[in-house]
Design an enzyme around this catalytic site. Structure first.
Site, PDB file in Angstrom:
ATOM      1  N   CYS A 282       0.807  -1.215   0.000  1.00 12.82           N
ATOM      2  CA  CYS A 282       0.000   0.000   0.000  1.00 12.82           C
ATOM      3  C   CYS A 282       0.845   1.272   0.000  1.00 12.82           C
ATOM      4  O   CYS A 282       0.294   2.373  -0.102  1.00 12.82           O
ATOM      5  CB  CYS A 282      -0.942  -0.002   1.196  1.00 12.82           C
ATOM      6  SG  CYS A 282      -2.040  -1.430   1.204  1.00 12.82           S
TER       7      CYS A 282
ATOM      8  N   HIS B  49      -2.487   8.073   6.605  1.00  6.89           N
ATOM      9  CA  HIS B  49      -2.763   6.791   5.955  1.00  6.89           C
ATOM     10  C   HIS B  49      -4.157   6.328   6.356  1.00  6.89           C
ATOM     11  O   HIS B  49      -4.929   5.877   5.514  1.00  6.89           O
ATOM     12  CB  HIS B  49      -1.698   5.773   6.349  1.00  6.89           C
ATOM     13  CG  HIS B  49      -1.819   4.459   5.665  1.00  6.89           C
ATOM     14  ND1 HIS B  49      -1.757   4.321   4.295  1.00  6.89           N
ATOM     15  CD2 HIS B  49      -1.997   3.197   6.162  1.00  6.89           C
ATOM     16  CE1 HIS B  49      -1.900   3.043   3.970  1.00  6.89           C
ATOM     17  NE2 HIS B  49      -2.045   2.347   5.083  1.00  6.89           N
TER      18      HIS B  49
END
Length: 419
Positions: free
Chosen positions: A162, A302
């Protein structure tokens, strides 16, 4: 130090396509999360997800190679076209073919792999396509973009889960600062909405579940969060040597002032709970940009809406900012988690926040978790002129990337736009 400016953006996300539509959705609270449409491959695999709106693949999919391209490649080519047009870049005219590079992250064409494995199981060896390899290789989005636009400079792919899209941006900054390129197209393309990939997250109970309204499901830093929402999307930025951009009269969204890249060295999936790895990454970004934490007024977190991840990042922000907190938000409340693409969309949102003075909020943040004691921007945009902004991306394996943005050293591209 060589300056690096964002002169173009190409964005394809569940909340829309293009700079104005995507940033407008992030400010206004337009969610891209829904239940799977009837007949979709993941209809029996997940309760909800972030799906791209209908789009026309145009000549890409109808060309001679269109039928053998994975969706990740088609998305990458469409966003590259958009980003180059936004930057006003014409390869071979205002940038030399060998002075422009491509770096695109992502997990690769895993949907193609699944379909081919099933075809072989059903129909035998003859069903395996000779194009399987070029369908699944993770370098194909970057390679196909280079082929389509005649780019002959540094071309690569990044596979840091990610964090891959954000790391592609960091790698591009290093190329430009090192004098190896004048322009780099960088970002990620992800198409994870197929059964096996979705079901591995569902079976690990990592996905949000049990929500009557799908738009409520992604809720970073909220007490009721119970997992992330898997989404698809592609996003590419055009980074340019600031001097090169000024020489051709280009406008910019923001400067990429610095970056940090490191590893937790802790666990294959869980973040380091004491936040030290992520905090060190943020401090690297400050040092790279030669700024102090006090100069950073906004963090696009995030913030995936997982129990462990949101707390670990909150601890890390506290450490990196010496116990204080800048304004913080997570735009994944609306987009869901587009894996490597998320970091690129969030980088774009951070750049635009610095540019416009409009900081996007965390929607669905109704009851902040006391374990996440940050200055949350909740449910409404905040008008504030942050001198610098930071975007965090963290990937499985403890991969950490922090990107630092400041005002553009060119004329401002988004001036006069109505969000």
């Amino acid at each position: 130090m060589t300056g690096v400016t964002i002169t173009g953006m190409g964005l394809m996300t569940p909340v829309g396509r293009g700079v104005e539509q995507v940033f407008g959705s992030l400010l206004k609270g337009k969610s891209g999360i829904s239940r799977p449409p009837a007949g979709h491959p993941v209809a029996n695999s997940v309760e909800l997800a972030g799906f791209l709106p209908e789009f026309d693949p145009g000549a890409i999919a109808s060309g001679p190679d269109g039928k053998v391209m994975d969706r990740t490649v088609i998305l990458a080519q469409l966003t590259a076209e958009e980003a180059l047009a936004d930057a006003g870049i014409v390869v071979g005219e205002n940038v030399q073919e060998d002075r422009i590079g491509v770096i695109i992250g992502g997990v690769g064409g895993m949907a193609t792999l699944e379909n081919q494995v099933l075809a072989r199981a059903e129909r035998g060896r003859a069903a395996v396509s000779p194009y399987l390899l070029t369908g699944i290789l993770p370098n194909m989005p970057a390679a196909r973009v280079a082929i389509r636009f005649g780019i002959r400079g540094y071309t690569s792919s990044v596979g840091t889960a990610c964090a891959s899209g954000a790391q592609a941006i960091a790698d591009a900054v290093r190329l430009i600062r090192g004098g190896e390129a004048d322009v780099v197209i960088c970002g990620a393309s992800e198409a994870p909405l197929f059964p096996t990939f979705a079901e591995t997250f569902a079976n690990a109970r990592a996905l949000a579940r049990g929500w009557d309204d799908p738009t409520d499901a992604s809720r970073p830093f909220d007490l009721r969060r119970n997992g992330f929402v898997l989404s698809e999307g592609a996003a590419l930025l055009v980074l340019e040597n600031t001097e090169h951009a000024n020489q051709r009269g280009a406008t910019g969204y923001a400067d990429l002032a610095g970056y940090g890249v490191n590893a937790d060295a802790h666990h294959p999936t869980a973040p380091r709970p004491d936040g030290t790895g992520a905090a060190a990454c943020m401090r690297q970004a400050f040092a790279s940009g030669k700024v102090s934490p006090e100069q950073v007024g906004y963090v696009n977190a995030h913030g995936t809406s997982t129990k462990l991840g949101d707390v670990a990042e909150s601890v890390a922000i506290g450490l990196a900012f010496n116990g204080s907190s800048p304004a913080v938000s997570s735009t994944k409340a609306l987009t869901g988690h587009m894996l490597g693409t998320s970091g690129v969309v969030e980088a774009a949102a951070t750049a635009l926040a610095i540019n416009t003075g409009l900081l996007p909020p965390t929607y669905n943040l109704e009851d902040p978790d006391p374990a996440c004691p940050l200055d949350h921007i909740r449910n409404e945009p905040r008008e504030a002129r942050a001198q610098y902004g930071l975007s965090n991306s963290f990937g499985f394996g403890g991969q950490n990337v922090s990107l630092l943005f400041g005002p553009p050293s060119t004329e401002i591209k988004s001036e006069g736009k109505v969000w």
